[in-house]
Design a protein around this motif. Sequence first.
Motif, mmCIF file in Angstrom:
data_model
loop_
_atom_site.group_PDB
_atom_site.id
_atom_site.type_symbol
_atom_site.label_atom_id
_atom_site.label_comp_id
_atom_site.label_asym_id
_atom_site.label_seq_id
_atom_site.Cartn_x
_atom_site.Cartn_y
_atom_site.Cartn_z
ATOM 1 N N UNK A 30 0.861 -1.181 0.000
ATOM 2 C CA UNK A 30 0.000 0.000 0.000
ATOM 3 C C UNK A 30 0.899 1.232 0.000
ATOM 4 N N UNK A 31 0.829 2.032 -1.053
ATOM 5 C CA UNK A 31 1.654 3.225 -1.191
ATOM 6 C C UNK A 31 0.754 4.458 -1.124
ATOM 7 N N UNK A 32 1.129 5.414 -0.282
ATOM 8 C CA UNK A 32 0.365 6.642 -0.114
ATOM 9 C C UNK A 32 0.850 7.705 -1.105
ATOM 10 N N UNK A 33 0.073 8.797 -1.280
ATOM 11 C CA UNK A 33 0.481 9.849 -2.226
ATOM 12 C C UNK A 33 1.859 10.437 -1.956
ATOM 13 N N UNK B 6 5.248 7.143 0.750
ATOM 14 C CA UNK B 6 5.522 6.270 1.881
ATOM 15 C C UNK B 6 4.474 5.168 1.910
ATOM 16 N N UNK B 7 4.760 4.095 2.625
ATOM 17 C CA UNK B 7 3.800 3.001 2.720
ATOM 18 C C UNK B 7 4.513 1.703 2.994
ATOM 19 N N UNK B 8 3.902 0.600 2.581
ATOM 20 C CA UNK B 8 4.488 -0.722 2.791
ATOM 21 C C UNK B 8 4.633 -1.416 1.437
ATOM 22 N N UNK B 9 5.688 -2.223 1.320
ATOM 23 C CA UNK B 9 6.053 -2.806 0.032
ATOM 24 C C UNK B 9 6.214 -4.322 0.165
ATOM 25 N N UNK C 115 -4.691 -2.772 7.754
ATOM 26 C CA UNK C 115 -5.071 -3.674 6.667
ATOM 27 C C UNK C 115 -5.492 -5.028 7.237
ATOM 28 N N UNK C 116 -4.797 -5.489 8.266
ATOM 29 C CA UNK C 116 -5.146 -6.762 8.902
ATOM 30 C C UNK C 116 -6.570 -6.767 9.452
ATOM 31 N N UNK D 42 -7.426 -0.716 3.101
ATOM 32 C CA UNK D 42 -7.398 -1.727 2.037
ATOM 33 C C UNK D 42 -6.040 -1.706 1.334
ATOM 34 N N UNK D 43 -5.495 -2.903 1.135
ATOM 35 C CA UNK D 43 -4.230 -3.015 0.422
ATOM 36 C C UNK D 43 -4.442 -2.776 -1.071
ATOM 37 N N UNK D 44 -3.420 -2.262 -1.722
ATOM 38 C CA UNK D 44 -3.468 -2.108 -3.179
ATOM 39 C C UNK D 44 -3.107 -3.417 -3.872
ATOM 40 N N UNK D 45 -2.275 -4.204 -3.218
ATOM 41 C CA UNK D 45 -1.908 -5.527 -3.725
ATOM 42 C C UNK D 45 -1.783 -6.481 -2.551
#
Length: 245
Positions: free
Chosen positions: A12-15, A18-21, A49-50, A55-58
């Motif tokens: 999930x990447x924010x505008x 930053x985020x999680x990969x 997200x858990x 919501x996750x993007x992927x």
Amino acid sequence: MNPVVEINHVTKIFPNLRGIHDVSMKVQRGDIYGFFGPNGAGKTTVMKIMTGLARAQQGEVKLFGFDVSTQHEQAMAKVGALIETAEAYTYMSGRRNLELAARLYPGVGKERVDEVIELVGLTPFQHEKVARYSLGMKQRLGLAAAILSKPELLILDEPTNGLDIEGMVHIREIILKLAREERITFFISSHLIHEMELMCNRLGIIHHGKLIREGRITDIMAGSPSLEAAYLREIQGNRGLAAHA
């Protein structure tokens, strides 16, 4: 044995970029799983997200084999959570807050309210208004609310954040007691590595939104005098890999 928590390639990447990969991890039944990383590393994003709060993007998250995004009610049926801060009506007593929360769960009555108040050590303060509670007492009240329904998995976001040493010890003792007496599996985030070392049997390390190590704490610490030293070794190793990528 099927894992209680399965997180598979979640991004999930924010505008602000930053985020999680591509985060993947597993939590087995009976674990006290520590999710460690500095502030801003992505811990709360993963936990939201858990629990379906984001919501996750992927990728996907499964709790007890159910997909959080498509089978949310089934996934959360055995889960208690305390994300970011413990919310309560400050003009009510701690007990009254729990009695109201108990109405959300069929079959949870006065006896269970009594049990959780005793478990978290709030019996002497149960009739006081929450406005008079210390931060540590509010955290204990939040824990009590999270375990009312007798969850099998408890997700806690920085449960000792902002507490003094005595408050940290109280929360740690409660978590260990719940794991022992109520057989709850824990997923706990923190940026306090000493707390992770004292509470957890397994650890996931997140840094700049990427999970860089996961495993038993004894394995992660192998060859290091402390978990802190092992963490610094992992960070330095990760930087070295990134430099040669």
